[in-house]
Design a protein around this motif. Structure first.
Motif, PDB file in Angstrom:
ATOM      1  N   HIS A   1       6.475   7.094   0.164  1.00  0.00           N
ATOM      2  CA  HIS A   1       5.164   6.699  -0.590  1.00  0.00           C
ATOM      3  C   HIS A   1       4.028   6.860   0.337  1.00  0.00           C
ATOM      4  O   HIS A   1       2.962   6.880  -0.012  1.00  0.00           O
ATOM      5  CB  HIS A   1       5.488   5.626  -1.371  1.00  0.00           C
ATOM      6  CG  HIS A   1       6.575   5.961  -2.391  1.00  0.00           C
ATOM      7  ND1 HIS A   1       6.219   6.208  -3.470  1.00  0.00           N
ATOM      8  CD2 HIS A   1       7.683   5.792  -2.592  1.00  0.00           C
ATOM      9  CE1 HIS A   1       6.871   6.440  -4.226  1.00  0.00           C
ATOM     10  NE2 HIS A   1       8.247   6.276  -3.706  1.00  0.00           N
TER      11      HIS A   1
ATOM     12  N   LEU B   1       2.785  10.100   0.244  1.00  0.00           N
ATOM     13  CA  LEU B   1       1.909  10.361  -1.024  1.00  0.00           C
ATOM     14  C   LEU B   1       0.592   9.913  -1.265  1.00  0.00           C
ATOM     15  O   LEU B   1      -0.134  10.461  -1.778  1.00  0.00           O
ATOM     16  CB  LEU B   1       3.016   9.887  -2.141  1.00  0.00           C
ATOM     17  CG  LEU B   1       4.244  10.839  -2.347  1.00  0.00           C
ATOM     18  CD1 LEU B   1       5.301   9.916  -3.524  1.00  0.00           C
ATOM     19  CD2 LEU B   1       3.843  12.168  -2.750  1.00  0.00           C
TER      20      LEU B   1
ATOM     21  N   CYS C   1       2.410   2.349  -4.871  1.00  0.00           N
ATOM     22  CA  CYS C   1       3.170   3.621  -5.125  1.00  0.00           C
ATOM     23  C   CYS C   1       4.498   3.434  -5.244  1.00  0.00           C
ATOM     24  O   CYS C   1       5.349   4.224  -5.809  1.00  0.00           O
ATOM     25  CB  CYS C   1       2.655   4.460  -4.187  1.00  0.00           C
ATOM     26  SG  CYS C   1       3.126   6.001  -4.272  1.00  0.00           S
TER      27      CYS C   1
ATOM     28  N   THR D   1       7.217  10.142  -9.254  1.00  0.00           N
ATOM     29  CA  THR D   1       6.821  10.610  -7.715  1.00  0.00           C
ATOM     30  C   THR D   1       7.048  12.298  -7.870  1.00  0.00           C
ATOM     31  O   THR D   1       6.172  12.982  -7.057  1.00  0.00           O
ATOM     32  CB  THR D   1       7.869  10.265  -6.721  1.00  0.00           C
ATOM     33  OG1 THR D   1       9.103  10.317  -6.949  1.00  0.00           O
ATOM     34  CG2 THR D   1       7.365   8.820  -6.370  1.00  0.00           C
TER      35      THR D   1
END
Length: 88
Positions: free
Chosen positions: A10, A13, A46, A52
């Motif tokens: 994350h 991301l 997140c 995701t």
């Protein structure tokens, strides 16, 4: 609590999303617009996302850049504030 691998995924991301919309998180921290806790909070936020896979697809589709994160992004408001030059 999420595992280390989840946090790493994350964190990547969050960084990729920021970069996709023209935000350099490290620069925002150095400018004082965001602190390290804000970055950590964005990553933690997140980790609670159930999209995701959709996020990764969006990031691939907008690898060349985008004006704003997708509506599914849990950090959309944070990114919009940073993009507008406001302190997060």
């Amino acid at each position: 609590m999420p595992e280390t691998a989840t946090f790493r995924r994350h964190a990547v991301l969050v960084d990729r999303m920021a970069n996709a919309i023209g935000i350099d998180l490290e620069e925002k921290v150095m400018e004082g617009q965001l602190d390290f806790n804000g970055v950590s909070d964005a990553v933690l936020n997140c980790t609670g996302c159930c999209c995701t896979g959709a996020c990764e697809i969006w990031l691939e589709a907008f690898a060349g850049g985008a004006d704003a994160p997708p509506p599914i992004c849990r950090n959309r408001e944070l990114f919009e504030r940073l993009k507008a030059g406001k302190r997060a």
